[in-house]
Design an enzyme around this catalytic site. Structure first.
Site, PDB file in Angstrom:
ATOM      1  N   ASP A 157       0.847  -1.158  -0.100  1.00 23.42           N
ATOM      2  CA  ASP A 157       0.023   0.065  -0.073  1.00 23.42           C
ATOM      3  C   ASP A 157       1.009   1.043   0.010  1.00 23.42           C
ATOM      4  O   ASP A 157       1.767   1.304   0.847  1.00 23.42           O
ATOM      5  CB  ASP A 157      -0.957  -0.109   1.064  1.00 23.42           C
ATOM      6  CG  ASP A 157      -1.821   1.269   1.167  1.00 23.42           C
ATOM      7  OD1 ASP A 157      -1.780   2.130   0.655  1.00 23.42           O
ATOM      8  OD2 ASP A 157      -3.063   0.995   1.862  1.00 23.42           O
ATOM      9  N   LYS A 176      -3.167  14.064 -11.116  1.00 23.61           N
ATOM     10  CA  LYS A 176      -2.625  13.795 -12.081  1.00 23.61           C
ATOM     11  C   LYS A 176      -1.689  14.898 -12.555  1.00 23.61           C
ATOM     12  O   LYS A 176      -0.630  14.615 -13.137  1.00 23.61           O
ATOM     13  CB  LYS A 176      -3.421  13.417 -13.277  1.00 23.61           C
ATOM     14  CG  LYS A 176      -4.329  12.087 -13.177  1.00 23.61           C
ATOM     15  CD  LYS A 176      -3.297  10.861 -12.837  1.00 23.61           C
ATOM     16  CE  LYS A 176      -3.807   9.578 -12.971  1.00 23.61           C
ATOM     17  NZ  LYS A 176      -2.882   8.482 -12.423  1.00 23.61           N
ATOM     18  N   THR A 189     -11.648  -0.111 -16.911  1.00 25.93           N
ATOM     19  CA  THR A 189     -11.035  -0.988 -15.784  1.00 25.93           C
ATOM     20  C   THR A 189     -11.610  -0.500 -14.703  1.00 25.93           C
ATOM     21  O   THR A 189     -12.418   0.216 -14.673  1.00 25.93           O
ATOM     22  CB  THR A 189      -9.169  -0.293 -15.771  1.00 25.93           C
ATOM     23  OG1 THR A 189      -9.422   1.081 -15.475  1.00 25.93           O
ATOM     24  CG2 THR A 189      -8.468  -0.502 -16.987  1.00 25.93           C
ATOM     25  N   LEU A 190     -11.056  -1.369 -13.627  1.00 26.14           N
ATOM     26  CA  LEU A 190     -11.722  -1.163 -12.126  1.00 26.14           C
ATOM     27  C   LEU A 190     -11.749   0.261 -11.898  1.00 26.14           C
ATOM     28  O   LEU A 190     -12.827   0.978 -11.222  1.00 26.14           O
ATOM     29  CB  LEU A 190     -11.004  -2.147 -11.336  1.00 26.14           C
ATOM     30  CG  LEU A 190     -11.496  -2.548  -9.930  1.00 26.14           C
ATOM     31  CD1 LEU A 190     -12.745  -3.087 -10.201  1.00 26.14           C
ATOM     32  CD2 LEU A 190     -10.638  -3.224  -8.965  1.00 26.14           C
ATOM     33  N   TYR A 192     -13.961  14.046 -13.284  1.00 24.70           N
ATOM     34  CA  TYR A 192     -12.634  13.684 -12.842  1.00 24.70           C
ATOM     35  C   TYR A 192     -12.106  14.507 -11.719  1.00 24.70           C
ATOM     36  O   TYR A 192     -11.153  13.894 -10.782  1.00 24.70           O
ATOM     37  CB  TYR A 192     -11.740  13.924 -14.132  1.00 24.70           C
ATOM     38  CG  TYR A 192     -10.536  12.879 -14.108  1.00 24.70           C
ATOM     39  CD1 TYR A 192     -10.620  11.404 -13.995  1.00 24.70           C
ATOM     40  CD2 TYR A 192      -9.334  13.460 -14.217  1.00 24.70           C
ATOM     41  CE1 TYR A 192      -9.422  10.683 -13.982  1.00 24.70           C
ATOM     42  CE2 TYR A 192      -8.122  12.536 -14.328  1.00 24.70           C
ATOM     43  CZ  TYR A 192      -8.172  11.311 -13.963  1.00 24.70           C
ATOM     44  OH  TYR A 192      -7.132  10.416 -14.179  1.00 24.70           O
TER      45      TYR A 192
HETATM   46  P1  NAD Z   1      -6.990  -0.549 -12.009  1.00 25.89           P
HETATM   47  O1  NAD Z   1      -8.150  -0.486 -10.979  1.00 25.89           O
HETATM   48  O2  NAD Z   1      -6.802  -1.955 -12.924  1.00 25.89           O
HETATM   49  O3  NAD Z   1      -5.473  -0.009 -11.324  1.00 25.89           O
HETATM   50  C1  NAD Z   1      -5.372   0.651 -10.367  1.00 25.89           C
HETATM   51  C2  NAD Z   1      -4.659   0.179  -9.381  1.00 25.89           C
HETATM   52  O4  NAD Z   1      -4.375   1.188  -8.086  1.00 25.89           O
HETATM   53  C3  NAD Z   1      -4.935  -0.983  -8.661  1.00 25.89           C
HETATM   54  O5  NAD Z   1      -4.171  -2.165  -8.730  1.00 25.89           O
HETATM   55  C4  NAD Z   1      -4.993  -0.490  -7.096  1.00 25.89           C
HETATM   56  O6  NAD Z   1      -4.818  -1.729  -6.314  1.00 25.89           O
HETATM   57  C5  NAD Z   1      -3.941   0.252  -7.047  1.00 25.89           C
HETATM   58  N1  NAD Z   1      -3.959   1.091  -5.804  1.00 25.89           N
HETATM   59  C6  NAD Z   1      -5.145   1.833  -5.493  1.00 25.89           C
HETATM   60  N2  NAD Z   1      -4.871   2.312  -4.219  1.00 25.89           N
HETATM   61  C7  NAD Z   1      -3.724   1.872  -3.924  1.00 25.89           C
HETATM   62  C8  NAD Z   1      -2.563   2.190  -2.940  1.00 25.89           C
HETATM   63  N3  NAD Z   1      -3.188   2.875  -1.643  1.00 25.89           N
HETATM   64  N4  NAD Z   1      -1.528   1.383  -2.875  1.00 25.89           N
HETATM   65  C9  NAD Z   1      -0.959   0.697  -3.966  1.00 25.89           C
HETATM   66  N5  NAD Z   1      -1.707   0.521  -5.083  1.00 25.89           N
HETATM   67  C10 NAD Z   1      -3.016   1.118  -4.951  1.00 25.89           C
HETATM   68  O7  NAD Z   1      -7.176   0.538 -13.281  1.00 25.89           O
HETATM   69  P2  NAD Z   1      -6.387   1.303 -14.400  1.00 25.89           P
HETATM   70  O8  NAD Z   1      -7.052   1.967 -15.385  1.00 25.89           O
HETATM   71  O9  NAD Z   1      -5.428   0.053 -14.950  1.00 25.89           O
HETATM   72  O10 NAD Z   1      -5.427   2.115 -13.463  1.00 25.89           O
HETATM   73  C11 NAD Z   1      -3.941   2.268 -13.781  1.00 25.89           C
HETATM   74  C12 NAD Z   1      -3.271   3.576 -13.887  1.00 25.89           C
HETATM   75  O11 NAD Z   1      -3.767   4.201 -14.944  1.00 25.89           O
HETATM   76  C13 NAD Z   1      -3.906   4.640 -13.021  1.00 25.89           C
HETATM   77  O12 NAD Z   1      -2.847   5.479 -12.610  1.00 25.89           O
HETATM   78  C14 NAD Z   1      -5.114   5.419 -13.767  1.00 25.89           C
HETATM   79  O13 NAD Z   1      -5.218   6.600 -13.052  1.00 25.89           O
HETATM   80  C15 NAD Z   1      -4.058   5.402 -14.929  1.00 25.89           C
HETATM   81  N6  NAD Z   1      -5.050   5.700 -16.097  1.00 25.89           N
HETATM   82  C16 NAD Z   1      -6.038   5.069 -16.421  1.00 25.89           C
HETATM   83  C17 NAD Z   1      -7.098   5.333 -17.368  1.00 25.89           C
HETATM   84  C18 NAD Z   1      -8.222   4.783 -17.817  1.00 25.89           C
HETATM   85  O14 NAD Z   1      -9.254   5.128 -18.495  1.00 25.89           O
HETATM   86  N7  NAD Z   1      -8.260   3.181 -17.284  1.00 25.89           N
HETATM   87  C19 NAD Z   1      -6.751   6.508 -18.226  1.00 25.89           C
HETATM   88  C20 NAD Z   1      -5.616   6.980 -18.088  1.00 25.89           C
HETATM   89  C21 NAD Z   1      -4.805   6.924 -16.955  1.00 25.89           C
END
Ligand code: NAD
Length: 256
Positions: free
Chosen positions: A64, A163, A194-195, A156
C-alpha cells in the site's frame, strides 16, 4: 532473444487482467524481462498472485503506497533478491468515489489529501526507493496519467489535480535522477474500461466521445498503452526523459 533479456522490473498497480499494468507486464515479459509484482490487501492478492505466477514471477509483495514501511520492504527485497533494478511501473491511483462526481468545489480536505498522497506523492516515494538500485543500469520509470490533468473533464475532479501533480513530479524527478542515468516519463492514456475507471461517474460517455472525436476514431486498448510503455522502459527511448506521451488515439490534439 527478447530485447529485455536479463533485465529486472517491478510493477505497481495490477488489480486484475483488465489492469493497464497487467498489459504492460505481459509486454515486458514477452521481451524477456524478469518481473516482481505488488498488490494491496488480501482480496487483490488472490487476483494478482496467479497472474504474476503465470509469468514466472517469484517476487509478489504487499505494498500500500501510503505505508512507507511497505515501500521500504519492497525495495529491500528487490535489493536482496536481484541486487539491482532496471524498470519501475507506477500504474496506480485512488480517490474516494464521492469525489469523482459532481462539482470539484465540494472536494473535502481529507479526500484531496488522500487522492494526492496515493496517486502523486507515491511516485516520489517509489522513485526514491528505486533510484539506488537503478544507478549504473540506465534505469527507467514510467507512470500512468490522464488528460484530466491538463483540461477539465467532468467528474474527474480531484483526480485531475492529482494527475497534474504526478506529471509535474515526474518532471522534477527526471531532473534529479537524469545525472544518474535514470529516466522518468509518463504515459497519458485515453480512457479504458478498468476497475479504477468504473469509479468515475459517467465514464461511458467519455468513451463514446473519444470514439467520435479522436483522429483514430476509436478508443485505445491496454495493449496500445503497453507498447508505448515497452518503448519507454527499453533502450529504444534512451534519450527521452521528463516527457508526457499521449496514447489516446490523438484525442488531445483536437480543438474545435
Ligand atoms: P486498475 O483499477 O486496474 O488499477 C489501479 C491500481 O491502483 C489497482 O491495482 C489498485 O490496487 C492500485 N491502488 C489503489 N490504491 C492503492 C494504494 N494505496 N497503494 C497501492 N496501489 C493502489 O485501473 P487502471 O485503469 O489500470 O489504472 C492504472 C493507472 O492508469 C492509474 O494511474 C490510472 O489513473 C491510470 N489511467 C487510467 C485510465 C483509464 O481510463 N483506465 C486512463 C488514463 C490513466
Amino acid at each position: 532473444m527478447g530485447m529485455l533479456e536479463g533485465k529486472k522490473g517491478v510493477i505497481f498497480g495490477v488489480a486484475n487482467e483488465r489492469s493497464i499494468a497487467w498489459a504492460i507486464a505481459q509486454a515486458l515479459h514477452n521481451e524477456g524481462m524478469e518481473l516482481a509484482f505488488t498488490f494491496v490487501g488480501e482480496a487483490l492478492e488472490s487476483r494478482v498472485r496467479p497472474l504474476a505466477e503465470s509469468l514466472g514471477s517469484k517476487i509478489i509483495l504487499p505494498c500500500d503506497v501510503t505505508d512507507d514501511s511497505q515501500i521500504e520492504a519492497v525495495f529491500n527485497t528487490l535489493k536482496n533478491e536481484w541486487g539491482g533494478l532496471d524498470s519501475l511501473v507506477h500504474s496506480l491511483a485512488f480517490a474516494k468515489k464521492e469525489e469523482l462526481k459532481g462539482e470539484f468545489l465540494t472536494t473535502s480536505r481529507e479526500g484531496f489529501a488522500l487522492a494526492l498522497d496515493v496517486s502523486a506523492y507515491s511516485l516520489v516515494a517509489l522513485a526514491r526507493g528505486a533510484a539506488p538500485l537503478m544507478e549504473g543500469r540506465a534505469g527507467s520509470i514510467v507512470a500512468l496519467t490522464y488528460y484530466g490533468s491538463q483540461k477539465v473533464v467532468s467528474n474527474y475532479n480531484v483526480m485531475g489535480v492529482a494527475k497534474a501533480a504526478l506529471e509535474c513530479s515526474a518532471m522534477y524527478l527526471a531532473a534529479d535522477l537524469g545525472p544518474k542515468g535514470i529516466r522518468v516519463n509518463t504515459i497519458s492514456a485515453g480512457p479504458i474500461k478498468t476497475l479504477a475507471a468504473m469509479g468515475i461517474s459517467g465514464f461511458k460517455s467519455i468513451l463514446d466521445m473519444v470514439e467520435q472525436k479522436a483522429p483514430l476514431r476509436r478508443n485505445v486498448s491496454q495493449e496500445d498503452v503497453a507498447r508505448t510503455a515497452l518503448y519507454l522502459l527499453s533502450g529504444l527511448s534512451s534519450g527521452v526523459t521528463g516527457e508526457i506521451i499521449y496514447v489516446d488515439g490523438g484525442y488531445s490534439i483536437m480543438g474545435l
